[in-house]
Design an enzyme around this catalytic site. Structure first.
Site, PDB file in Angstrom:
ATOM      1  N   ARG A 102       0.798  -1.101   0.073  1.00 38.48           N
ATOM      2  CA  ARG A 102      -0.083   0.029  -0.114  1.00 38.48           C
ATOM      3  C   ARG A 102       0.776   1.139  -0.008  1.00 38.48           C
ATOM      4  O   ARG A 102       1.321   1.634   0.858  1.00 38.48           O
ATOM      5  CB  ARG A 102      -1.002  -0.072   1.145  1.00 38.48           C
ATOM      6  CG  ARG A 102      -1.826   1.293   1.398  1.00 38.48           C
ATOM      7  CD  ARG A 102      -2.810   1.322   2.418  1.00 38.48           C
ATOM      8  NE  ARG A 102      -3.946   0.400   1.880  1.00 38.48           N
ATOM      9  CZ  ARG A 102      -5.124   0.503   2.308  1.00 38.48           C
ATOM     10  NH1 ARG A 102      -5.373   1.441   3.474  1.00 38.48           N
ATOM     11  NH2 ARG A 102      -6.125   0.010   1.972  1.00 38.48           N
ATOM     12  N   HIS A 129      -7.301   0.633  -6.915  1.00 36.19           N
ATOM     13  CA  HIS A 129      -7.690  -0.407  -5.596  1.00 36.19           C
ATOM     14  C   HIS A 129      -8.116  -1.645  -6.145  1.00 36.19           C
ATOM     15  O   HIS A 129      -9.255  -2.034  -5.892  1.00 36.19           O
ATOM     16  CB  HIS A 129      -8.351   0.306  -4.704  1.00 36.19           C
ATOM     17  CG  HIS A 129      -8.059  -0.258  -3.460  1.00 36.19           C
ATOM     18  ND1 HIS A 129      -7.610  -1.354  -2.964  1.00 36.19           N
ATOM     19  CD2 HIS A 129      -9.006   0.126  -2.238  1.00 36.19           C
ATOM     20  CE1 HIS A 129      -7.668  -1.662  -1.593  1.00 36.19           C
ATOM     21  NE2 HIS A 129      -8.587  -0.758  -1.185  1.00 36.19           N
ATOM     22  N   GLN A 132      -9.833  -4.314  -3.740  1.00 41.29           N
ATOM     23  CA  GLN A 132     -11.425  -4.054  -3.330  1.00 41.29           C
ATOM     24  C   GLN A 132     -12.184  -4.208  -4.504  1.00 41.29           C
ATOM     25  O   GLN A 132     -13.470  -4.694  -4.336  1.00 41.29           O
ATOM     26  CB  GLN A 132     -11.367  -2.347  -3.204  1.00 41.29           C
ATOM     27  CG  GLN A 132     -12.824  -1.852  -2.758  1.00 41.29           C
ATOM     28  CD  GLN A 132     -13.163  -2.411  -1.425  1.00 41.29           C
ATOM     29  OE1 GLN A 132     -12.222  -2.251  -0.420  1.00 41.29           O
ATOM     30  NE2 GLN A 132     -14.104  -2.868  -1.370  1.00 41.29           N
ATOM     31  N   ASP A 220     -17.824   6.561  -1.988  1.00 36.71           N
ATOM     32  CA  ASP A 220     -16.652   6.317  -1.418  1.00 36.71           C
ATOM     33  C   ASP A 220     -16.552   7.481  -0.850  1.00 36.71           C
ATOM     34  O   ASP A 220     -16.869   8.560  -0.988  1.00 36.71           O
ATOM     35  CB  ASP A 220     -15.498   5.849  -2.099  1.00 36.71           C
ATOM     36  CG  ASP A 220     -14.248   5.498  -1.326  1.00 36.71           C
ATOM     37  OD1 ASP A 220     -14.392   5.000  -0.250  1.00 36.71           O
ATOM     38  OD2 ASP A 220     -13.266   5.630  -2.077  1.00 36.71           O
ATOM     39  N   CYS A 258     -16.709   1.271   0.190  1.00 38.38           N
ATOM     40  CA  CYS A 258     -15.636   0.483   0.540  1.00 38.38           C
ATOM     41  C   CYS A 258     -14.926   0.469   1.805  1.00 38.38           C
ATOM     42  O   CYS A 258     -14.127  -0.536   2.373  1.00 38.38           O
ATOM     43  CB  CYS A 258     -14.311   0.544  -0.588  1.00 38.38           C
ATOM     44  SG  CYS A 258     -13.321   1.876  -0.046  1.00 38.38           S
ATOM     45  N   ARG A 286     -13.371  -9.280   1.223  1.00 35.65           N
ATOM     46  CA  ARG A 286     -11.993  -8.700   0.888  1.00 35.65           C
ATOM     47  C   ARG A 286     -11.049 -10.030   1.401  1.00 35.65           C
ATOM     48  O   ARG A 286     -10.023 -10.655   0.595  1.00 35.65           O
ATOM     49  CB  ARG A 286     -11.429  -7.722   1.748  1.00 35.65           C
ATOM     50  CG  ARG A 286     -11.916  -6.219   1.597  1.00 35.65           C
ATOM     51  CD  ARG A 286     -11.281  -5.812   0.048  1.00 35.65           C
ATOM     52  NE  ARG A 286     -10.139  -5.725   0.042  1.00 35.65           N
ATOM     53  CZ  ARG A 286      -9.255  -4.595   0.661  1.00 35.65           C
ATOM     54  NH1 ARG A 286      -9.903  -3.490   1.002  1.00 35.65           N
ATOM     55  NH2 ARG A 286      -8.075  -4.552   0.613  1.00 35.65           N
TER      56      ARG A 286
HETATM   57  N1   CP Z   1     -11.323  -0.402   1.740  1.00 37.11           N
HETATM   58  C1   CP Z   1      -9.881  -0.450   2.441  1.00 37.11           C
HETATM   59  O1   CP Z   1      -9.039  -0.549   1.918  1.00 37.11           O
HETATM   60  O2   CP Z   1     -10.067  -0.291   3.739  1.00 37.11           O
HETATM   61  P1   CP Z   1      -8.675   0.014   4.526  1.00 37.11           P
HETATM   62  O3   CP Z   1      -8.130   1.236   4.361  1.00 37.11           O
HETATM   63  O4   CP Z   1      -9.127  -0.280   6.006  1.00 37.11           O
HETATM   64  O5   CP Z   1      -7.603  -1.048   4.273  1.00 37.11           O
END
Ligand code: CP
Length: 299
Positions: A102, A129, A132, A220, A258, A286
């Protein structure tokens, strides 16, 4: 695929295979069946930004598959002190079987993939992402029985989640409309790429008429990490785009998000808590989708 930097690293066939495998893993977990598909394997998880869902679902998924995950915060390793990403990628490849990252800058994810000798999975960049999207597609398929004749309206920010989702919808054959303020449209290159994969999304700046017939309404956050200095401008631009009872009047759409949700901004508390909300199914999926992805990439 060797890596998953965005959804279009998967063919339609790959995507459906991952979703099928995810459904199998979900069923096996519910039945308390053991499966050690990644026994003895290790996932390195590199985080420049905080996370609840991504971190916990990847780590738990590896444990459930018989493997192990190592958390690598930017300041816990030499990356935070200036070790080049390409050296980090080559070093991690000598220890772990897969890297999930990330990072803010999508190009950094590409550098990791270029220099790593193991699969690299994008756990969220400023552009994309894909993990997701896998969970979202699994959730839509569970709720609606498939993708044919399914229509989704994305409303709010045309952000990284929206962009990967648009590619996923094109691959899956979902009819997508993206409603955003003019300043927050999804990238034109993503619209074009979606058109190459399948059907490009319709993009508009007016929610009028885009909610009533949708099977799913997806939103989102409006102000995510790193955008705080433009918070007031963003909130002004997103006025009229909140997913609330008025917007959903006359619609029986499911609502997706999300997470984390900012109640009172992009969505109201009553919508998050309503029966139409499937946000926690997305969060759960997820886990199943990423187990399927990891097993596919690492095997
Ligand atoms: N939706 C998502 O990626 O959540 P986090 O930022 O908690 O990983």
């Amino acid at each position: 695929p060797d890596h998953l930097l965005d959804v279009d690293d998967l063919s339609r066939e790959d995507l459906f295979a991952v979703l099928d495998r995810a459904a199998d893993y979900k069923q096996a977990l519910a039945a308390d069946e053991d499966h050690g598909d990644l026994a003895g394997k290790t996932l390195g998880m590199l985080f420049q930004k905080p996370s609840t869902r991504t971190r916990v679902s990847f780590e738990t998924g590896m444990t459930q598959l018989g493997g192990h995950a190592v958390f690598l915060g930017e300041d816990d390793i030499h990356l935070g002190r200036g070790e080049p990403l390409k050296d980090t990628a080559r070093t991690l490849s000598r220890y772990v079987d897969c890297v999930m990252a990330r990072v803010f800058d999508h190009e950094n994810c590409e550098v990791l993939a270029e220099y790593a000798d193991v699969p690299v999975v994008n756990g969220l960049t400023d552009d994309a992402h894909p993990c997701q999207t896998l969970a979202d597609l699994l959730t839509i398929r569970e709720e609606l029985g498939g993708f044919d004749d399914v229509s989704v309206t994305w409303i709010g920010d045309g952000n990284n989640v929206a962009q990967s989702f648009a590619l996923g919808c094109a691959l899956a054959g979902i009819d997508l409309t993206v409603v955003t303020p003019p300043e927050h449209r999804i990238d034109e290159a993503v619209v074009e790429r979606a058109g190459e994969l399948g059907e490009a999304p319709e993009t508009t700046t007016d929610p009028e008429g885009k909610i009533a017939d949708a099977d799913v309404v997806y939103t989102d956050v409006w102000v995510s990490m790193g955008q705080e200095d433009t918070r007031d401008t963003r909130l002004e631009r997103f006025e009229g785009f909140q997913v609330n009872e008025d917007l959903l009047a006359g619609s029986d759409a499911r609502v997706m998000h999300c997470l984390p949700a900012h109640r009172g901004e992009e969505i109201t508390d009553s919508v998050v808590e309503s029966e139409r909300s499937i946000v926690f199914d997305q969060a759960e999926n997820r886990l199943h989708a990423q187990k399927a992805l990891l097993a596919t990439l690492v095997e």
